[in-house]
Each structure stands twice: as C-alpha cells, then as structure tokens.
Design a protein around this motif. Structure first.
Motif, PDB file in Angstrom:
ATOM      1  N   THR A  25      36.207  38.492  35.137  1.00  0.00           N
ATOM      2  CA  THR A  25      35.293  39.430  36.253  1.00  0.00           C
ATOM      3  C   THR A  25      34.305  38.242  36.440  1.00  0.00           C
ATOM      4  O   THR A  25      34.275  37.952  37.881  1.00  0.00           O
ATOM      5  CB  THR A  25      34.757  40.360  35.508  1.00  0.00           C
ATOM      6  N   HIS A  28      35.789  35.659  38.953  1.00  0.00           N
ATOM      7  CA  HIS A  28      36.238  36.272  40.068  1.00  0.00           C
ATOM      8  C   HIS A  28      35.246  36.335  40.839  1.00  0.00           C
ATOM      9  O   HIS A  28      34.909  36.006  42.067  1.00  0.00           O
ATOM     10  CB  HIS A  28      36.969  37.426  39.719  1.00  0.00           C
ATOM     11  N   VAL A  78      37.039  40.364  48.275  1.00  0.00           N
ATOM     12  CA  VAL A  78      38.276  40.455  48.807  1.00  0.00           C
ATOM     13  C   VAL A  78      38.385  40.346  50.224  1.00  0.00           C
ATOM     14  O   VAL A  78      37.255  40.721  50.638  1.00  0.00           O
ATOM     15  CB  VAL A  78      39.301  41.417  48.171  1.00  0.00           C
ATOM     16  N   ASP A  82      42.867  43.189  52.059  1.00  0.00           N
ATOM     17  CA  ASP A  82      43.190  43.731  51.086  1.00  0.00           C
ATOM     18  C   ASP A  82      42.464  44.788  50.252  1.00  0.00           C
ATOM     19  O   ASP A  82      42.519  45.422  49.221  1.00  0.00           O
ATOM     20  CB  ASP A  82      42.867  42.456  49.803  1.00  0.00           C
ATOM     21  N   THR A 102      40.459  47.937  46.251  1.00  0.00           N
ATOM     22  CA  THR A 102      41.910  47.391  46.494  1.00  0.00           C
ATOM     23  C   THR A 102      42.906  48.700  45.845  1.00  0.00           C
ATOM     24  O   THR A 102      42.295  49.566  45.213  1.00  0.00           O
ATOM     25  CB  THR A 102      42.256  46.156  45.745  1.00  0.00           C
ATOM     26  N   ASP A 104      44.782  48.237  43.663  1.00  0.00           N
ATOM     27  CA  ASP A 104      44.715  48.258  42.185  1.00  0.00           C
ATOM     28  C   ASP A 104      43.627  48.969  41.672  1.00  0.00           C
ATOM     29  O   ASP A 104      43.574  49.615  40.505  1.00  0.00           O
ATOM     30  CB  ASP A 104      44.849  46.734  41.762  1.00  0.00           C
ATOM     31  N   ASP A 105      42.447  48.660  42.284  1.00  0.00           N
ATOM     32  CA  ASP A 105      41.121  49.384  42.152  1.00  0.00           C
ATOM     33  C   ASP A 105      41.289  51.093  42.060  1.00  0.00           C
ATOM     34  O   ASP A 105      40.983  51.841  41.285  1.00  0.00           O
ATOM     35  CB  ASP A 105      40.228  49.217  43.043  1.00  0.00           C
ATOM     36  N   THR A 288      37.324  45.209  35.294  1.00  0.00           N
ATOM     37  CA  THR A 288      38.724  45.080  36.114  1.00  0.00           C
ATOM     38  C   THR A 288      38.649  45.436  37.591  1.00  0.00           C
ATOM     39  O   THR A 288      39.779  45.412  38.276  1.00  0.00           O
ATOM     40  CB  THR A 288      39.564  46.157  35.645  1.00  0.00           C
ATOM     41  N   LYS A 289      37.135  45.596  38.248  1.00  0.00           N
ATOM     42  CA  LYS A 289      37.296  45.628  39.445  1.00  0.00           C
ATOM     43  C   LYS A 289      37.880  44.355  40.383  1.00  0.00           C
ATOM     44  O   LYS A 289      37.220  43.305  39.930  1.00  0.00           O
ATOM     45  CB  LYS A 289      35.660  46.135  39.985  1.00  0.00           C
ATOM     46  N   GLU A 290      38.446  44.672  41.343  1.00  0.00           N
ATOM     47  CA  GLU A 290      38.912  43.620  42.133  1.00  0.00           C
ATOM     48  C   GLU A 290      37.941  43.398  43.566  1.00  0.00           C
ATOM     49  O   GLU A 290      37.413  42.390  43.663  1.00  0.00           O
ATOM     50  CB  GLU A 290      40.384  43.716  42.670  1.00  0.00           C
TER      51      GLU A 290
END
Length: 429
Positions: A25, A28, A78, A82, A102, A104-105, A288-290
């Motif tokens: 994280t 990122h 992002v 995305d 996203t 995935d989020d 885990t956040k994108e």
C-alpha cells in the motif's frame, strides 16, 4: 461461524499478512499519489523504510481537510479509465469528499459487508430490507451489494417512506432491517400509529450505523421491536459501511476486518498512540485499496480497542461502540463536554426516552446551554422530580448542569425521515 478463515487467524499469521499488504500500500501510494509522495519525501522516508506495521508511526496522517484540499481527485491512485464508481460525502461543512473504487475495490467492499452481515446473524436466503440512502452516500449501495454477495435477498427501498417500509416489511416478511438507530425508533413509532405492534413485525435483526448509538438507545430498539440490534461501522474515506461490525454471539464490540483495515488509537490532542484499552481517536489505514489508498486516516471517532479473542471465535480486534467524535467537543463557560457524555448520563435515567437535543446560545459574553429531553412513553411519575434527578445526575457525574432543562412529551423532539439526526444546535455564531 466465520464468513472466511482470516477472521480466526492466529495473531502472528494475521500480522504477516498485514505487513505484506502495508508495504504494498505504501509503495502504491508513493508511486501514484503526489500528495503522499511529497509527505514522505518531506520526512525523508521511502517505501523501502517500511517493513511492516511496527513502522506505521513514521507515516504521515491523513485528515478530512486533506480530502477537501485535494478535491476532487488529488488522492486518487489510478487513472480515470480504471475507476468503476465514485461516491461522495454530503459536503454539508464544505466541499464533499470524493471517493473512488476500482472493480477490485468494489469486490472487497462487497466481501467485507457480506462478512459483517454474516457476523450480525444474517444468512443466505434471508430477506434484507435496506433503508439506507442510495446515491452518492455509501450506505445504500454498500449494504446492497454486500447482501447480494452473502446470497441473501435485498429490498432496495432506501430511506424515508416509513409507512411504506412497515407495509413492505409485513407483506414480504423481511428478516433483517438496515437503517440508522434513530430511524429504527422512528419506524417503531410509525408502526404504532398505523395500528401495528412493533414487536410483532417480522424482522429479527436490525443492523444500524451511520450515527452513534448509546446503550439506552440500543435497549429501546431491541425492546420495542423485539429484535437483535447490531452495530455496523464504516466511513466513505476508508471504504463505506463494512469496516467493522458486531457479532451476534457476543455483541461486545465491533470486529474490525484487519486484513483490509489496520486500526490505531491515538490521543486526539497529541497524536501519540494511547495504551491498549485506553480511549482515543480511531486512526485507520487501508491495506488493499487500489483507487484510493489511505494512510493513517484520522476518523475523529472516539473508541477503544480490545485484542482478546471473542467468544464467537474471531480473533480480529474489536472496537468499542463509538462514544462520540473528537471534533464534537463543546466548550461551554470554560467547561469541556462531549454530547455523548451528556447523552450517557441522561439516557440512563428511568423515565427518559432516547431522544434529546442540545441548544447553545450566547447572551452577552456568557454561553447558555438549553437541554431538551423527551419523557418515556410509560412515564407516569412526578415531572419535577424527574427534572431534579436529571440535573443532579449531570452535576454529580459531569460537574455541569444546563442553564435550562425542558422535559417534553413523547414525540416532542423533531424527527427526521431520512439521514442522521442532528443532536446539537449551536446558535452562538
């Protein structure tokens, strides 16, 4: 029964997962969010300096002001193509906080809400009537997709239309109702006005959130509607509802899903960590956040953390019910008070309903507080005696009494059909 194995991980096993995800994280955020890169560069820190959560304290904190300063998308990590969805806060105190996801989020969000629903006692096949607001507010859609992820049936009725809520609840035999705690009580009042016994409604569980709920208010909800009342917690900046939730087995604190959200508790004045079990301000880091990684977000919510294994078998830390907000501090004639302190004292007195209102005025250079409290439906005692009891209890516990105390009949304090209930009205400016 847990929804997924991580909920019952050994603490050492969980720590390894947290360390790995925190490193990812930070890297990122550093590579994709100029705000965080600048903050880390100012401190002379690179992602390589972060080995795990033991290094968390060197990372910068994030505040709601940062969200507003970086409005609308300065914290996004992002590209636009995305981003699958955008939500926003109400913006009642300025620019709204825009949050992004996203795909995935969104999948993670659905998972943690389903996890929360399972902990609350909901099961696949149940019918969940969702009375949180849909739209930019994260409550409605957050719960909606979590219900579907669990394999339950969702009734997307949204907030308001309370008579319709009662009718559908009865006709469709809803098992679970999701709403704010104040709305749960409003539903009970409306059902009575329609000729229904609230305790005979088919729901067995109410999952409430979006505003603090004191123990007296919870007891009132559970008694009047004959339900199990479960507290769920979340905030848009982190993901929305589903950051933590009570388990129905213990109802002794809200399990934070620590594989996705790392919690700290700090002294709101100094920013330093407090001792384990001591009350302070909750700080959360997403793991885990994108689209919107968030480092050490100061939630403003006051709570404690309990790392003891719960009787339900989950090992993930439990936060106590939020008792108030660090930015809700009232200063009246030089005395520091939180509305939650007044609430806990007043609502614990027999004969008082879980509805109150604080009005603050200025007369010359003096602060004036007026406290309005509703009498309980079943109160048949002496009103002057009740008033004296309230004033005496406030004085003994808080060393403070309001300048004026008004007792009103049940229903005498304005209700709201939607959203959160405002308890404090500051007329001093």
């Amino acid at each position: 029964m847990v929804y997924k194995p991580e909920e019952a991980y050994d603490r050492g096993e969980l720590r390894e997962l947290q360390n790995e995800r925190l490193r990812e994280t930070v890297e990122h955020a550093y590579e994709n969010v100029p705000f965080y890169r600048d903050k880390l560069d100012e401190k002379g820190i690179t992602p390589d300096d972060i080995n795990g959560v033991e290094d968390l304290r060197v990372l910068p904190m994030t505040t709601k002001e940062d969200f507003r300063d970086e409005y609308p998308d300065g914290l996004f990590a992002v590209d636009d193509e995305d981003i699958a969805r955008l939500h926003a806060s109400s913006g009642t105190t300025g620019k709204p906080k825009i949050v992004s996801y996203t795909q995935d989020d969104l999948d993670v969000w659905s998972e943690v809400v389903a996890q929360s629903l399972k902990a609350s006692g909901a099961n696949p096949g149940d019918t969940v009537q969702n009375a949180y607001g849909y739209g930019l507010f994260t409550g409605g859609l957050g719960l909606h997709y979590g219900v579907e992820e669990l394999g339950a049936t969702v009734i997307p009725i949204g907030s308001g239309g309370t008579q319709r809520q009662v009718e559908l609840m009865t006709d469709l035999e809803s098992d679970v109702f999701t709403c704010t705690p104040s709305y749960a009580l409003y539903l009970a009042e409306t059902a009575e006005e329609m000729g229904f016994d609230p305790a005979e409604l088919p729901i067995s569980t109410i999952i409430f959130g979006a505003e603090p709920c004191t123990d007296p208010m919870r007891e009132e909800i559970e008694e009047r509607l004959d339900v199990n009342g479960i507290d769920i917690y979340g905030l848009s900046e982190i993901i929305g509802p589903g950051v933590s939730c009570e388990c129905h087995e213990a109802q002794d604190g809200l399990h934070i899903w620590e594989d996705h959200f790392y919690p700290e508790v700090i002294d709101p004045q100094t920013g330093e960590p407090v001792e384990e079990g001591e009350e302070g301000e909750l700080v959360l880091t997403t793991l885990t956040k994108e689209a919107l990684p968030v480092l050490r977000y100061r939630t403003g919510d006051l709570t404690t953390l309990n790392y003891d294994e719960c009787e339900c078998g989950r090992t993930m830390v439990r936060m106590d019910n939020v008792t108030g907000r660090s930015d809700d501090l009232l200063i009246v004639r030089g005395v520091n008070l939180y509305p939650s302190e007044i609430e806990h004292v007043v609502l614990d007195i027999d004969g008082v309903a879980p509805h109150y209102r604080i009005d603050l005025y200025k007369e010359g250079s003096l602060d004036i507080m007026e406290l309005t409290v509703e009498k309980d439906l079943e109160f048949e005692g002496d009103e002057e005696e009740l008033q004296s009891t309230i004033l005496k209890r406030l004085s003994n516990v808080l060393q403070f009494t309001p300048d004026e105390l008004d007792l009103v009949e049940p229903g005498g304090i304005e209700r709201t059909e939607v959203g959160k209930v405002q308890r404090v009205y500051d007329h001093r400016e």
